[in-house]
Write a protein that holds these residues in place. Sequence first.
Motif, PDB file in Angstrom:
ATOM      1  N   LEU A  25       0.832  -1.202   0.000  1.00  0.00           N
ATOM      2  CA  LEU A  25       0.000   0.000   0.000  1.00  0.00           C
ATOM      3  C   LEU A  25       0.872   1.260   0.000  1.00  0.00           C
ATOM      4  CD1 LEU A  25      -3.079   0.409   0.155  1.00  0.00           C
ATOM      5  CD2 LEU A  25      -2.817   0.768   2.585  1.00  0.00           C
ATOM      6  N   GLU A  29       1.726   3.759  -3.594  1.00  0.00           N
ATOM      7  CA  GLU A  29       1.030   5.044  -3.611  1.00  0.00           C
ATOM      8  C   GLU A  29       1.548   5.921  -4.743  1.00  0.00           C
ATOM      9  OE1 GLU A  29       0.927   7.138   0.049  1.00  0.00           O
ATOM     10  OE2 GLU A  29      -0.231   8.786  -0.809  1.00  0.00           O
ATOM     11  N   GLY A  30       0.645   6.349  -5.606  1.00  0.00           N
ATOM     12  CA  GLY A  30       1.012   7.244  -6.700  1.00  0.00           C
ATOM     13  C   GLY A  30       1.646   6.546  -7.887  1.00  0.00           C
ATOM     14  N   VAL A  32       0.378   3.391  -9.082  1.00  0.00           N
ATOM     15  CA  VAL A  32      -0.519   2.342  -9.579  1.00  0.00           C
ATOM     16  C   VAL A  32      -0.748   2.489 -11.071  1.00  0.00           C
ATOM     17  CG1 VAL A  32      -2.850   1.446  -9.460  1.00  0.00           C
ATOM     18  CG2 VAL A  32      -1.630   1.981  -7.367  1.00  0.00           C
ATOM     19  N   ARG A  36       0.272  -0.123 -13.987  1.00  0.00           N
ATOM     20  CA  ARG A  36      -0.780  -0.742 -14.805  1.00  0.00           C
ATOM     21  C   ARG A  36      -0.470  -0.563 -16.286  1.00  0.00           C
ATOM     22  NH1 ARG A  36      -5.828   0.925 -11.872  1.00  0.00           N
ATOM     23  NH2 ARG A  36      -6.336  -0.888 -10.609  1.00  0.00           N
ATOM     24  N   ASP A  59       1.449  -7.000  -0.341  1.00  0.00           N
ATOM     25  CA  ASP A  59       0.253  -7.111   0.490  1.00  0.00           C
ATOM     26  C   ASP A  59      -0.969  -7.272  -0.410  1.00  0.00           C
ATOM     27  OD1 ASP A  59      -0.326  -4.647  -0.504  1.00  0.00           O
ATOM     28  OD2 ASP A  59       0.096  -3.555   1.337  1.00  0.00           O
ATOM     29  N   SER A  60      -2.149  -7.142   0.170  1.00  0.00           N
ATOM     30  CA  SER A  60      -3.380  -7.412  -0.576  1.00  0.00           C
ATOM     31  C   SER A  60      -3.482  -6.545  -1.816  1.00  0.00           C
ATOM     32  CB  SER A  60      -4.595  -7.153   0.301  1.00  0.00           C
ATOM     33  OG  SER A  60      -4.483  -7.829   1.502  1.00  0.00           O
TER      34      SER A  60
ATOM     35  N   ARG B  79      -0.086   9.754   9.102  1.00  0.00           N
ATOM     36  CA  ARG B  79       0.658   8.635   8.497  1.00  0.00           C
ATOM     37  C   ARG B  79       0.954   7.573   9.551  1.00  0.00           C
ATOM     38  NH1 ARG B  79       2.356   7.751   3.438  1.00  0.00           N
ATOM     39  NH2 ARG B  79       1.631   9.456   2.184  1.00  0.00           N
ATOM     40  N   LEU B 107      -9.727   2.878   3.323  1.00  0.00           N
ATOM     41  CA  LEU B 107      -9.096   2.872   1.995  1.00  0.00           C
ATOM     42  C   LEU B 107      -9.549   4.082   1.188  1.00  0.00           C
ATOM     43  CD1 LEU B 107      -9.596  -0.909   1.297  1.00  0.00           C
ATOM     44  CD2 LEU B 107      -7.411   0.218   1.631  1.00  0.00           C
ATOM     45  N   LEU B 110      -7.770   7.290   1.862  1.00  0.00           N
ATOM     46  CA  LEU B 110      -6.445   7.500   1.260  1.00  0.00           C
ATOM     47  C   LEU B 110      -6.556   8.387   0.029  1.00  0.00           C
ATOM     48  CD1 LEU B 110      -4.911   3.934   1.379  1.00  0.00           C
ATOM     49  CD2 LEU B 110      -4.303   5.873   2.795  1.00  0.00           C
ATOM     50  N   TRP B 112      -6.512   7.766  -3.154  1.00  0.00           N
ATOM     51  CA  TRP B 112      -5.827   7.534  -4.429  1.00  0.00           C
ATOM     52  C   TRP B 112      -6.133   6.167  -4.995  1.00  0.00           C
ATOM     53  CZ3 TRP B 112      -2.304   3.554  -4.277  1.00  0.00           C
ATOM     54  CH2 TRP B 112      -1.771   3.198  -3.033  1.00  0.00           C
ATOM     55  N   LEU B 113      -7.059   5.434  -4.379  1.00  0.00           N
ATOM     56  CA  LEU B 113      -7.420   4.125  -4.914  1.00  0.00           C
ATOM     57  C   LEU B 113      -8.739   4.242  -5.663  1.00  0.00           C
ATOM     58  CD1 LEU B 113      -6.592   1.894  -1.856  1.00  0.00           C
ATOM     59  CD2 LEU B 113      -5.583   1.683  -4.110  1.00  0.00           C
ATOM     60  N   ASP B 114      -8.850   3.517  -6.801  1.00  0.00           N
ATOM     61  CA  ASP B 114     -10.112   3.597  -7.535  1.00  0.00           C
ATOM     62  C   ASP B 114     -11.138   2.629  -6.935  1.00  0.00           C
ATOM     63  OD1 ASP B 114      -9.977   1.019  -9.550  1.00  0.00           O
ATOM     64  OD2 ASP B 114      -8.023   1.862  -9.021  1.00  0.00           O
ATOM     65  N   SER B 158      -7.488  -3.243   6.994  1.00  0.00           N
ATOM     66  CA  SER B 158      -7.627  -2.788   5.613  1.00  0.00           C
ATOM     67  C   SER B 158      -6.472  -1.909   5.161  1.00  0.00           C
ATOM     68  CB  SER B 158      -8.963  -2.074   5.421  1.00  0.00           C
ATOM     69  OG  SER B 158      -9.006  -0.930   6.216  1.00  0.00           O
ATOM     70  N   LEU B 159      -5.801  -1.241   6.069  1.00  0.00           N
ATOM     71  CA  LEU B 159      -4.671  -0.399   5.649  1.00  0.00           C
ATOM     72  C   LEU B 159      -3.342  -1.135   5.767  1.00  0.00           C
ATOM     73  CD1 LEU B 159      -5.475   3.180   6.923  1.00  0.00           C
ATOM     74  CD2 LEU B 159      -5.654   2.249   4.644  1.00  0.00           C
ATOM     75  N   GLU B 160      -3.387  -2.476   5.804  1.00  0.00           N
ATOM     76  CA  GLU B 160      -2.183  -3.293   5.908  1.00  0.00           C
ATOM     77  C   GLU B 160      -1.300  -2.834   7.059  1.00  0.00           C
ATOM     78  OE1 GLU B 160      -2.124  -5.736   3.890  1.00  0.00           O
ATOM     79  OE2 GLU B 160      -3.569  -5.068   2.380  1.00  0.00           O
TER      80      GLU B 160
END
Lengths: 374, 256
Positions: A25, A29-30, A32, A36, A59-60, B79, B107, B110, B112-114, B158-160
């Motif tokens: 994670l 960050e930034g 992805v 891809r 990780d997941s 953080r 999540l 954060l 920045w995740l789709d 969820s945030l590892e």
Amino acid sequence: MSAPTVSFDREGAAPVASLCGDWTLQGLEGRVDALRAALDTGEARAAARWDLTGIARIDSLGACLLWRIWGDRLPPTLDAGEHTLAMLESASVLGTRSRLATPQSTSFDSLAQLGRAGLSFGRQIGDLVALIGQLLLDLLHIARWPRDAPLREISANLYKTGVSALPITALVGFLIGVVLSYLSALQLKTFGADVFIINILGIGIVRELGPVLVAVLVAGRSGSAMTAQLGVMRVTEEIDALATMGVPRSLRLVLPKVLALVTALPLLVLWTSSAALFGGMVAASIQLDMSYGFFLDTLPRVVPIANLYIGLAKGVAFGLVIALVACHFGLSVKPNTESLSSNTTKSVVSAITCVILVDALFAIATRHIGLPGG
Amino acid sequence: MSAPVIDIRGLVTRFGTNVVHQDIDLSVEAGEVVALVGGSGSGKTTLLRQVIGLLRPDAGQIRVFGQPLFSGDALADRRLRQRFGVLFQQGALFSALNVLENIAFPLRELRWLDRATIRDLVMMKLAMVELEPRHAWLMPSELSGGMIKRVALARALSLEPELLLLDEPTAGLDPDRSAAFVSLIRTLRGQLGLTVVLVTHDIDTLAALATRVAVLGERRILAYGPLDHVMNVDHPFIQNFFASDRLQRRPDVTVR
């Protein structure tokens, strides 16, 4: 921490894709979208072997990203450490994307929603009627066993809804009286009809404005508090605890609130109307040079006493409506925060709407009473 | 990494005139599972809340991952908090959100995740805590006690996080479910390499999970070490705490 990277090796006919770094994670960050894009090339699709031994941590997020990039499956030839492999296998629960799709909405849904809203409204009315019936049964019960009367609760509610509302209702009443008197005086002066200020203030405040003003204030103040209190008691299962002790919730929680408000509201109406008339009197004496003695002397002559009775009767009716609506919404709170807030809002809005509705009924029913020339 | 994950030095806590902790020192190394035990009111949960940063100690310092909890830099503080996950005693799920949204919440924060990736991650977490995809659309009020704990654990993970803090993870679960939950935590710890701090009353949980035990009492830490070492410390409270349990496990003795 090292950044996640992708590189391609061409060893003759079988290209190898190697991944390195932290596929976590924090590491991703930034990056992805860039990764891809790097993995969505012809080169990547042609890769015969995937080398993941360079991955330090995964990780997941890393696993799920790779799983999707590989088209919801593991590539046939894969070199990876034990931990990486375990993580990738845990991503295999995702299967293909369609398997996890949300239940889709159809065109019938809006129609069904309309139906649900109608049914829910009908249920609300039914519940309210049941609540009123239960309160009547409770009153009968108290008539037979006076020892069960919740006197302490009634007294506590009287204090909360009545006594502690005195300052704010007086202040609002006084100011409204001043405003009304001032504005009317400006108009009346131009006609030289100064003396009618007493008629206007008297009938307007005693019959209409006082009761409605108090009802709106109390609905916002005590109605919301009642709903919130009962709602929280439902969320924390306190109402269930009461029920298991053999204490009927309507007798101990709802009835005292209703009786207290039915008692307190007419008294508050009297108090607020007095404050408003006082405010009007003060403004009239400043604006029109009307003496206090003249004002007080004329008031009972131009305002028939029936207006006061109508005002007090309205107070009783409004108190009943506010308490019933507040308790009804309080008891129908579901055990979550969203429901609590929405029910409190609904309680106040419905209580004020019902008050205005009942006021209109009063206006029609009493149109021949207490009005000069009526 | 040799620095301890949690480092508590000279911690003092007072509630009014009531001193709860007096000069507590405690450090937790990476990869350990430390159990905080102690009688009611000995300040276990208070200590945990101080480590999370919900309460500020009256004196002393707490460092998590070598950094102070309140550095004054909002971004750094945030953080740091994203590096540990907390499982609250009652789950503390957001009652207005369904299971999916609850787990997705950290999540989404954060930013920045789709959406599709978040959905995938939630499904992975659900599988990790042994729940099924169809449970994702339930509301917290529709869940059983055991499921609430699992969902709360999934949200904490969820945030590892590298550090997991558990407040009474098995309280309110029947022995079967509590054993299942303990083994779930143990499996996850093995998979994810977590450091775990837990507050518990349950000796079965303690014996199954903890690599070290810290006993709180009399405003300080009475003993800190592996379970068999702590059990043999000669102190009335410790002897009492473990003895009552031994008694209960002997089938021929009835406890009144």
